[in-house]
Design a protein around this motif. Structure first.
Motif, PDB file in Angstrom:
ATOM      1  N   CYS A   1      12.858  -2.785  -8.342  1.00 50.66           N
ATOM      2  CA  CYS A   1      12.357  -2.317  -9.628  1.00 50.66           C
ATOM      3  C   CYS A   1      10.951  -2.843  -9.838  1.00 50.66           C
ATOM      4  CB  CYS A   1      13.273  -2.756 -10.763  1.00 50.66           C
ATOM      5  SG  CYS A   1      13.428  -4.552 -10.939  1.00 50.66           S
ATOM      6  N   PHE A   2      10.230  -2.195 -10.727  1.00 46.20           N
ATOM      7  CA  PHE A   2       8.856  -2.580 -11.037  1.00 46.20           C
ATOM      8  C   PHE A   2       8.718  -2.757 -12.533  1.00 46.20           C
ATOM      9  CE2 PHE A   2       8.755  -0.222  -7.121  1.00 46.20           C
ATOM     10  CZ  PHE A   2       7.905  -0.969  -6.329  1.00 46.20           C
ATOM     11  N   ALA A   3       8.225  -3.913 -12.951  1.00 43.56           N
ATOM     12  CA  ALA A   3       7.990  -4.202 -14.362  1.00 43.56           C
ATOM     13  C   ALA A   3       7.156  -5.473 -14.442  1.00 43.56           C
ATOM     14  CB  ALA A   3       9.296  -4.385 -15.116  1.00 43.56           C
ATOM     15  N   ASP A   4       6.288  -5.526 -15.429  1.00 45.25           N
ATOM     16  CA  ASP A   4       5.461  -6.720 -15.594  1.00 45.25           C
ATOM     17  C   ASP A   4       6.136  -7.788 -16.434  1.00 45.25           C
ATOM     18  OD1 ASP A   4       3.310  -5.895 -14.010  1.00 45.25           O
ATOM     19  OD2 ASP A   4       2.391  -4.795 -15.663  1.00 45.25           O
ATOM     20  N   ASN A   5       7.147  -7.411 -17.205  1.00 46.09           N
ATOM     21  CA  ASN A   5       7.785  -8.367 -18.113  1.00 46.09           C
ATOM     22  C   ASN A   5       9.188  -8.764 -17.669  1.00 46.09           C
ATOM     23  OD1 ASN A   5       8.939  -5.925 -18.543  1.00 46.09           O
ATOM     24  ND2 ASN A   5       8.733  -5.919 -20.767  1.00 46.09           N
ATOM     25  N   ASP A   6       9.521  -8.534 -16.405  1.00 45.96           N
ATOM     26  CA  ASP A   6      10.850  -8.873 -15.890  1.00 45.96           C
ATOM     27  C   ASP A   6      10.690  -9.714 -14.629  1.00 45.96           C
ATOM     28  OD1 ASP A   6      13.393  -8.965 -14.731  1.00 45.96           O
ATOM     29  OD2 ASP A   6      13.888  -6.924 -15.346  1.00 45.96           O
ATOM     30  N   PRO A   7      11.134 -10.960 -14.650  1.00 40.49           N
ATOM     31  CA  PRO A   7      10.943 -11.832 -13.481  1.00 40.49           C
ATOM     32  C   PRO A   7      11.719 -11.388 -12.241  1.00 40.49           C
ATOM     33  CG  PRO A   7      12.366 -12.885 -15.090  1.00 40.49           C
ATOM     34  CD  PRO A   7      11.843 -11.633 -15.732  1.00 40.49           C
ATOM     35  N   TYR A   8      12.667 -10.466 -12.395  1.00 40.66           N
ATOM     36  CA  TYR A   8      13.445  -9.991 -11.254  1.00 40.66           C
ATOM     37  C   TYR A   8      12.844  -8.743 -10.609  1.00 40.66           C
ATOM     38  CZ  TYR A   8      16.787 -13.276 -13.123  1.00 40.66           C
ATOM     39  OH  TYR A   8      17.384 -14.413 -13.584  1.00 40.66           O
ATOM     40  N   CYS A   9      11.779  -8.213 -11.186  1.00 41.61           N
ATOM     41  CA  CYS A   9      11.143  -7.004 -10.675  1.00 41.61           C
ATOM     42  C   CYS A   9       9.770  -7.322 -10.088  1.00 41.61           C
ATOM     43  CB  CYS A   9      10.970  -5.981 -11.794  1.00 41.61           C
ATOM     44  SG  CYS A   9      12.536  -5.345 -12.430  1.00 41.61           S
TER      45      CYS A   9
ATOM     46  N   ASN B   1       1.447  -3.622 -10.647  1.00 45.00           N
ATOM     47  CA  ASN B   1       0.238  -3.422  -9.845  1.00 45.00           C
ATOM     48  C   ASN B   1       0.506  -3.424  -8.344  1.00 45.00           C
ATOM     49  OD1 ASN B   1       0.640  -6.131  -9.311  1.00 45.00           O
ATOM     50  ND2 ASN B   1      -1.297  -6.814 -10.189  1.00 45.00           N
ATOM     51  N   GLN B   2       1.722  -3.691  -7.922  1.00 45.21           N
ATOM     52  CA  GLN B   2       2.068  -3.687  -6.500  1.00 45.21           C
ATOM     53  C   GLN B   2       2.823  -2.428  -6.078  1.00 45.21           C
ATOM     54  OE1 GLN B   2       3.911  -7.334  -5.226  1.00 45.21           O
ATOM     55  NE2 GLN B   2       2.510  -8.578  -6.435  1.00 45.21           N
ATOM     56  N   ILE B   3       2.955  -1.472  -6.975  1.00 43.00           N
ATOM     57  CA  ILE B   3       3.741  -0.273  -6.682  1.00 43.00           C
ATOM     58  C   ILE B   3       3.143   0.547  -5.538  1.00 43.00           C
ATOM     59  CG2 ILE B   3       2.651   1.314  -8.318  1.00 43.00           C
ATOM     60  CD1 ILE B   3       5.532   2.189  -9.043  1.00 43.00           C
ATOM     61  N   GLY B   4       1.835   0.459  -5.347  1.00 36.85           N
ATOM     62  CA  GLY B   4       1.178   1.205  -4.278  1.00 36.85           C
ATOM     63  C   GLY B   4       1.637   0.802  -2.886  1.00 36.85           C
ATOM     64  N   SER B   5       2.220  -0.363  -2.753  1.00 37.71           N
ATOM     65  CA  SER B   5       2.708  -0.848  -1.453  1.00 37.71           C
ATOM     66  C   SER B   5       4.071  -0.263  -1.080  1.00 37.71           C
ATOM     67  CB  SER B   5       2.818  -2.370  -1.475  1.00 37.71           C
ATOM     68  OG  SER B   5       1.564  -2.947  -1.743  1.00 37.71           O
ATOM     69  N   TYR B   6       4.663   0.507  -1.986  1.00 44.35           N
ATOM     70  CA  TYR B   6       5.998   1.064  -1.767  1.00 44.35           C
ATOM     71  C   TYR B   6       5.918   2.588  -1.850  1.00 44.35           C
ATOM     72  CZ  TYR B   6       7.370  -3.736  -2.397  1.00 44.35           C
ATOM     73  OH  TYR B   6       7.491  -5.103  -2.251  1.00 44.35           O
ATOM     74  N   PRO B   7       5.874   3.272  -0.702  1.00 39.59           N
ATOM     75  CA  PRO B   7       5.698   4.723  -0.682  1.00 39.59           C
ATOM     76  C   PRO B   7       6.722   5.473  -1.525  1.00 39.59           C
ATOM     77  CG  PRO B   7       5.599   3.830   1.540  1.00 39.59           C
ATOM     78  CD  PRO B   7       6.032   2.717   0.638  1.00 39.59           C
TER      79      PRO B   7
ATOM     80  N   SER C   1       7.441   7.815  -8.178  1.00 38.33           N
ATOM     81  CA  SER C   1       8.195   8.983  -8.633  1.00 38.33           C
ATOM     82  C   SER C   1       9.671   8.671  -8.857  1.00 38.33           C
ATOM     83  CB  SER C   1       8.055  10.121  -7.619  1.00 38.33           C
ATOM     84  OG  SER C   1       8.634   9.751  -6.378  1.00 38.33           O
ATOM     85  N   CYS C   2      10.063   7.416  -8.702  1.00 30.99           N
ATOM     86  CA  CYS C   2      11.469   7.024  -8.885  1.00 30.99           C
ATOM     87  C   CYS C   2      11.720   6.577 -10.312  1.00 30.99           C
ATOM     88  CB  CYS C   2      11.826   5.901  -7.914  1.00 30.99           C
ATOM     89  SG  CYS C   2      11.603   6.345  -6.186  1.00 30.99           S
ATOM     90  N   ASN C   3      12.977   6.385 -10.650  1.00 34.04           N
ATOM     91  CA  ASN C   3      13.324   6.001 -12.026  1.00 34.04           C
ATOM     92  C   ASN C   3      13.554   4.495 -12.179  1.00 34.04           C
ATOM     93  OD1 ASN C   3      15.726   5.738 -10.699  1.00 34.04           O
ATOM     94  ND2 ASN C   3      16.880   7.134 -12.007  1.00 34.04           N
TER      95      ASN C   3
ATOM     96  N   CYS D   1       4.606   0.259 -16.870  1.00 34.03           N
ATOM     97  CA  CYS D   1       3.860   0.549 -15.642  1.00 34.03           C
ATOM     98  C   CYS D   1       2.956   1.768 -15.813  1.00 34.03           C
ATOM     99  CB  CYS D   1       4.814   0.792 -14.474  1.00 34.03           C
ATOM    100  SG  CYS D   1       5.689  -0.711 -13.927  1.00 34.03           S
ATOM    101  N   PHE D   2       3.182   2.579 -16.826  1.00 40.90           N
ATOM    102  CA  PHE D   2       2.388   3.785 -17.004  1.00 40.90           C
ATOM    103  C   PHE D   2       1.358   3.666 -18.109  1.00 40.90           C
ATOM    104  CE2 PHE D   2       6.436   5.270 -15.196  1.00 40.90           C
ATOM    105  CZ  PHE D   2       5.932   5.807 -14.032  1.00 40.90           C
TER     106      PHE D   2
END
Length: 69
Positions: free
Chosen positions: A37-45, A49-55, A59-61, A67-68
């Protein structure tokens, strides 16, 4: 000798797993299975800003609305 030790780390990925990582098929299912998962306010995600490293991750949920922004 050292080369063999370095290459021996981890495990071999199946062809399907390699395609998922390299974008050959939708990565969303793979990311969901590994609870990515991706989030700036969750220590488990991972930070947004690192989403570009994951092809295909953008577009995922598994993204926080922050992030937007």
């Amino acid at each position: 000798m050292m080369k063999n030790k370095v290459f021996g780390l981890g495990r071999n990925l199946s062809t399907k797993e390699q395609k998922e990582i390299n974008g050959g098929i939708s990565n969303c299912g793979y990311y969901a299975r590994i609870n990515l998962c991706f989030a700036d306010n969750d220590p488990y995600c991972i930070p947004c800003n690192q989403i570009g490293s994951y092809p295909g991750a953008s577009s995922c949920n598994n993204l926080d609305n922050g992030c937007f922004e």
